[in-house]
Design a protein around this motif. Structure first.
Motif, PDB file in Angstrom:
ATOM      1  N   ASP A  37       0.825  -1.212   0.000  1.00 25.07           N
ATOM      2  CA  ASP A  37       0.000   0.000   0.000  1.00 25.07           C
ATOM      3  C   ASP A  37       0.854   1.255   0.000  1.00 25.07           C
ATOM      4  O   ASP A  37       0.441   2.297  -0.523  1.00 25.07           O
ATOM      5  CB  ASP A  37      -0.897   0.017   1.248  1.00 25.07           C
ATOM      6  CG  ASP A  37      -1.891  -1.133   1.244  1.00 25.07           C
ATOM      7  OD1 ASP A  37      -2.620  -1.274   0.241  1.00 25.07           O
ATOM      8  OD2 ASP A  37      -1.937  -1.904   2.226  1.00 25.07           O
ATOM      9  N   ARG A  38       2.036   1.162   0.589  1.00 22.74           N
ATOM     10  CA  ARG A  38       2.814   2.362   0.819  1.00 22.74           C
ATOM     11  C   ARG A  38       4.278   2.007   1.044  1.00 22.74           C
ATOM     12  O   ARG A  38       4.581   0.933   1.582  1.00 22.74           O
ATOM     13  CB  ARG A  38       2.268   3.012   2.102  1.00 22.74           C
ATOM     14  CG  ARG A  38       2.645   4.417   2.374  1.00 22.74           C
ATOM     15  CD  ARG A  38       1.561   5.096   3.208  1.00 22.74           C
ATOM     16  NE  ARG A  38       1.293   4.469   4.479  1.00 22.74           N
ATOM     17  CZ  ARG A  38       1.772   4.928   5.652  1.00 22.74           C
ATOM     18  NH1 ARG A  38       2.533   5.993   5.695  1.00 22.74           N
ATOM     19  NH2 ARG A  38       1.453   4.327   6.779  1.00 22.74           N
ATOM     20  N   VAL A  39       5.153   2.925   0.629  1.00 22.98           N
ATOM     21  CA  VAL A  39       6.586   2.742   0.888  1.00 22.98           C
ATOM     22  C   VAL A  39       7.014   3.813   1.893  1.00 22.98           C
ATOM     23  O   VAL A  39       6.687   4.984   1.736  1.00 22.98           O
ATOM     24  CB  VAL A  39       7.416   2.868  -0.407  1.00 22.98           C
ATOM     25  CG1 VAL A  39       8.913   2.747  -0.116  1.00 22.98           C
ATOM     26  CG2 VAL A  39       6.993   1.811  -1.425  1.00 22.98           C
ATOM     27  N   VAL A  40       7.702   3.395   2.944  1.00 16.87           N
ATOM     28  CA  VAL A  40       8.200   4.342   3.942  1.00 16.87           C
ATOM     29  C   VAL A  40       9.723   4.220   4.001  1.00 16.87           C
ATOM     30  O   VAL A  40      10.262   3.117   4.122  1.00 16.87           O
ATOM     31  CB  VAL A  40       7.589   4.056   5.342  1.00 16.87           C
ATOM     32  CG1 VAL A  40       8.236   4.924   6.410  1.00 16.87           C
ATOM     33  CG2 VAL A  40       6.076   4.269   5.326  1.00 16.87           C
ATOM     34  N   ASN A  41      10.397   5.350   3.856  1.00 12.45           N
ATOM     35  CA  ASN A  41      11.862   5.354   3.936  1.00 12.45           C
ATOM     36  C   ASN A  41      12.299   5.633   5.371  1.00 12.45           C
ATOM     37  O   ASN A  41      11.834   6.579   5.995  1.00 12.45           O
ATOM     38  CB  ASN A  41      12.442   6.421   3.010  1.00 12.45           C
ATOM     39  CG  ASN A  41      12.183   6.066   1.561  1.00 12.45           C
ATOM     40  OD1 ASN A  41      12.641   5.038   1.067  1.00 12.45           O
ATOM     41  ND2 ASN A  41      11.417   6.889   0.880  1.00 12.45           N
ATOM     42  N   ILE A  42      13.197   4.797   5.862  1.00 10.69           N
ATOM     43  CA  ILE A  42      13.694   4.939   7.235  1.00 10.69           C
ATOM     44  C   ILE A  42      15.202   5.146   7.177  1.00 10.69           C
ATOM     45  O   ILE A  42      15.913   4.403   6.498  1.00 10.69           O
ATOM     46  CB  ILE A  42      13.432   3.648   8.051  1.00 10.69           C
ATOM     47  CG1 ILE A  42      11.957   3.268   8.073  1.00 10.69           C
ATOM     48  CG2 ILE A  42      14.016   3.762   9.459  1.00 10.69           C
ATOM     49  CD1 ILE A  42      11.084   4.101   8.946  1.00 10.69           C
ATOM     50  N   LYS A  43      15.661   6.143   7.907  1.00 12.45           N
ATOM     51  CA  LYS A  43      17.107   6.354   8.024  1.00 12.45           C
ATOM     52  C   LYS A  43      17.538   5.990   9.440  1.00 12.45           C
ATOM     53  O   LYS A  43      16.913   6.399  10.406  1.00 12.45           O
ATOM     54  CB  LYS A  43      17.454   7.806   7.710  1.00 12.45           C
ATOM     55  CG  LYS A  43      17.217   8.151   6.249  1.00 12.45           C
ATOM     56  CD  LYS A  43      17.706   9.564   5.944  1.00 12.45           C
ATOM     57  CE  LYS A  43      17.735   9.829   4.455  1.00 12.45           C
ATOM     58  NZ  LYS A  43      16.401  10.100   3.889  1.00 12.45           N
ATOM     59  N   MET A  44      18.610   5.209   9.524  1.00 15.99           N
ATOM     60  CA  MET A  44      19.138   4.825  10.835  1.00 15.99           C
ATOM     61  C   MET A  44      20.448   5.573  11.068  1.00 15.99           C
ATOM     62  O   MET A  44      21.321   5.599  10.199  1.00 15.99           O
ATOM     63  CB  MET A  44      19.396   3.317  10.893  1.00 15.99           C
ATOM     64  CG  MET A  44      18.180   2.472  10.566  1.00 15.99           C
ATOM     65  SD  MET A  44      18.271   0.757  11.179  1.00 15.99           S
ATOM     66  CE  MET A  44      19.496   0.038  10.080  1.00 15.99           C
ATOM     67  N   TYR A  45      20.533   6.198  12.251  1.00 17.92           N
ATOM     68  CA  TYR A  45      21.755   6.902  12.654  1.00 17.92           C
ATOM     69  C   TYR A  45      22.219   6.311  13.981  1.00 17.92           C
ATOM     70  O   TYR A  45      21.580   5.416  14.531  1.00 17.92           O
ATOM     71  CB  TYR A  45      21.469   8.402  12.809  1.00 17.92           C
ATOM     72  CG  TYR A  45      21.058   9.105  11.522  1.00 17.92           C
ATOM     73  CD1 TYR A  45      22.024   9.566  10.628  1.00 17.92           C
ATOM     74  CD2 TYR A  45      19.717   9.285  11.214  1.00 17.92           C
ATOM     75  CE1 TYR A  45      21.648  10.216   9.458  1.00 17.92           C
ATOM     76  CE2 TYR A  45      19.334   9.931  10.036  1.00 17.92           C
ATOM     77  CZ  TYR A  45      20.308  10.389   9.166  1.00 17.92           C
ATOM     78  OH  TYR A  45      19.936  11.023   8.002  1.00 17.92           O
ATOM     79  N   ASP A  46      23.330   6.863  14.560  1.00 10.69           N
ATOM     80  CA  ASP A  46      23.841   6.383  15.859  1.00 10.69           C
ATOM     81  C   ASP A  46      23.303   7.302  16.964  1.00 10.69           C
ATOM     82  O   ASP A  46      23.786   8.410  17.089  1.00 10.69           O
ATOM     83  CB  ASP A  46      25.376   6.422  15.901  1.00 10.69           C
ATOM     84  CG  ASP A  46      26.022   5.772  14.672  1.00 10.69           C
ATOM     85  OD1 ASP A  46      25.499   4.762  14.197  1.00 10.69           O
ATOM     86  OD2 ASP A  46      27.039   6.301  14.213  1.00 10.69           O
ATOM     87  N   ASN A  47      22.367   6.970  17.769  1.00 10.75           N
ATOM     88  CA  ASN A  47      21.511   5.810  17.781  1.00 10.75           C
ATOM     89  C   ASN A  47      20.050   6.257  17.734  1.00 10.75           C
ATOM     90  O   ASN A  47      19.394   6.322  18.769  1.00 10.75           O
ATOM     91  CB  ASN A  47      21.727   5.012  19.080  1.00 10.75           C
ATOM     92  CG  ASN A  47      23.077   4.306  19.134  1.00 10.75           C
ATOM     93  OD1 ASN A  47      23.659   3.965  18.119  1.00 10.75           O
ATOM     94  ND2 ASN A  47      23.561   4.056  20.320  1.00 10.75           N
ATOM     95  N   TYR A  48      19.552   6.547  16.579  1.00 14.72           N
ATOM     96  CA  TYR A  48      18.140   6.929  16.454  1.00 14.72           C
ATOM     97  C   TYR A  48      17.631   6.673  15.028  1.00 14.72           C
ATOM     98  O   TYR A  48      18.424   6.421  14.113  1.00 14.72           O
ATOM     99  CB  TYR A  48      17.930   8.402  16.839  1.00 14.72           C
ATOM    100  CG  TYR A  48      18.694   9.407  15.997  1.00 14.72           C
ATOM    101  CD1 TYR A  48      20.022   9.699  16.281  1.00 14.72           C
ATOM    102  CD2 TYR A  48      18.090  10.064  14.924  1.00 14.72           C
ATOM    103  CE1 TYR A  48      20.739  10.615  15.508  1.00 14.72           C
ATOM    104  CE2 TYR A  48      18.794  10.977  14.154  1.00 14.72           C
ATOM    105  CZ  TYR A  48      20.109  11.251  14.439  1.00 14.72           C
ATOM    106  OH  TYR A  48      20.813  12.133  13.679  1.00 14.72           O
ATOM    107  N   TYR A  49      16.302   6.748  14.906  1.00 16.63           N
ATOM    108  CA  TYR A  49      15.655   6.568  13.598  1.00 16.63           C
ATOM    109  C   TYR A  49      15.075   7.888  13.118  1.00 16.63           C
ATOM    110  O   TYR A  49      14.641   8.715  13.920  1.00 16.63           O
ATOM    111  CB  TYR A  49      14.479   5.597  13.704  1.00 16.63           C
ATOM    112  CG  TYR A  49      14.817   4.200  14.106  1.00 16.63           C
ATOM    113  CD1 TYR A  49      15.523   3.368  13.255  1.00 16.63           C
ATOM    114  CD2 TYR A  49      14.403   3.702  15.342  1.00 16.63           C
ATOM    115  CE1 TYR A  49      15.808   2.057  13.627  1.00 16.63           C
ATOM    116  CE2 TYR A  49      14.689   2.405  15.715  1.00 16.63           C
ATOM    117  CZ  TYR A  49      15.389   1.594  14.859  1.00 16.63           C
ATOM    118  OH  TYR A  49      15.666   0.303  15.224  1.00 16.63           O
ATOM    119  N   GLU A  50      14.981   8.009  11.817  1.00 16.60           N
ATOM    120  CA  GLU A  50      14.284   9.137  11.221  1.00 16.60           C
ATOM    121  C   GLU A  50      13.442   8.634  10.047  1.00 16.60           C
ATOM    122  O   GLU A  50      14.029   8.087   9.097  1.00 16.60           O
ATOM    123  CB  GLU A  50      15.318  10.148  10.705  1.00 16.60           C
ATOM    124  CG  GLU A  50      15.016  11.575  11.105  1.00 16.60           C
ATOM    125  CD  GLU A  50      16.066  12.505  10.542  1.00 16.60           C
ATOM    126  OE1 GLU A  50      16.880  12.982  11.343  1.00 16.60           O
ATOM    127  OE2 GLU A  50      16.069  12.710   9.316  1.00 16.60           O
TER     128      GLU A  50
END
Ligand SMILES: [Cu+2]
Length: 169
Positions: A37-50
């Motif tokens: 239904d949908r594409v979600v882009n996730i970015k991982m950093y040290d140490n959190y998500y966006e």
């Protein structure tokens, strides 16, 4: 005597596999790649998500394209808080066996050792673990009314903020 041992082992294997899939069904199911239904882009950093908050609808299939932009290995894992807490000792085991290094996953060793201990294989439909600069995907269908978190269960990461929420609406 020997047969008895084998029998006990088979029972144990069946039981642990069933217990595991029961907890998986509780949070939804692996999504069909033809029904996204949908594409979600996730970015991982040290140490959190966006982003670290994602609104979802019941029944929705989302493809998560996960990119590790940090300098450390990170995980994107969809589960309840309880599942994440239970998962953390498994991660520690990967570190103890030197399969999981700070910025590298020893995949050859992981494959070899997972033949002896299944939990070291670390391959579940609801999670992905990525080395720095790598990208991966999870396709997940959210079928349940349940509070879910995205989390990284590598020791120290969850505690320092590598966790986010799925908001059902
Ligand atoms: Cu992490």
């Amino acid at each position: 005597m020997y047969l008895k041992k084998i029998f006990a082992l088979i029972i144990f294997t069946i039981f642990s596999t069933t217990a595991y899939s029961a907890s998986m069904n509780m949070i939804g199911e692996k999504g069909d790649p033809n029904k996204i239904d949908r594409v979600v882009n996730i970015k991982m950093y040290d140490n959190y998500y966006e982003p670290n908050v994602i609104k979802i609808k019941k029944g929705e299939t989302i493809k998560f394209v996960v990119e590790n932009l940090g300098d450390l290995v990170h995980e994107y894992n969809i589960g309840t808080k309880e599942m994440h807490i239970k998962h953390q000792p498994e991660m520690q085991k990967l570190i103890d066996h030197e399969i999981l290094l700070v910025d590298k996953i020893d995949k050859v060793k992981m494959k070899k050792m997972s033949k002896m201990d299944h939990s070291l294989g670390h391959s579940h439909a609801n999670s992905i673990m990525l080395e720095p600069k790598k990208t991966g995907e999870i396709i997940w269908k959210f079928t349940k009314d349940i509070n879910l978190e995205m989390a990284c269960n590598i020791p120290g990461h969850y505690e320092t903020g590598m966790v986010g929420n799925f908001i059902l609406n």
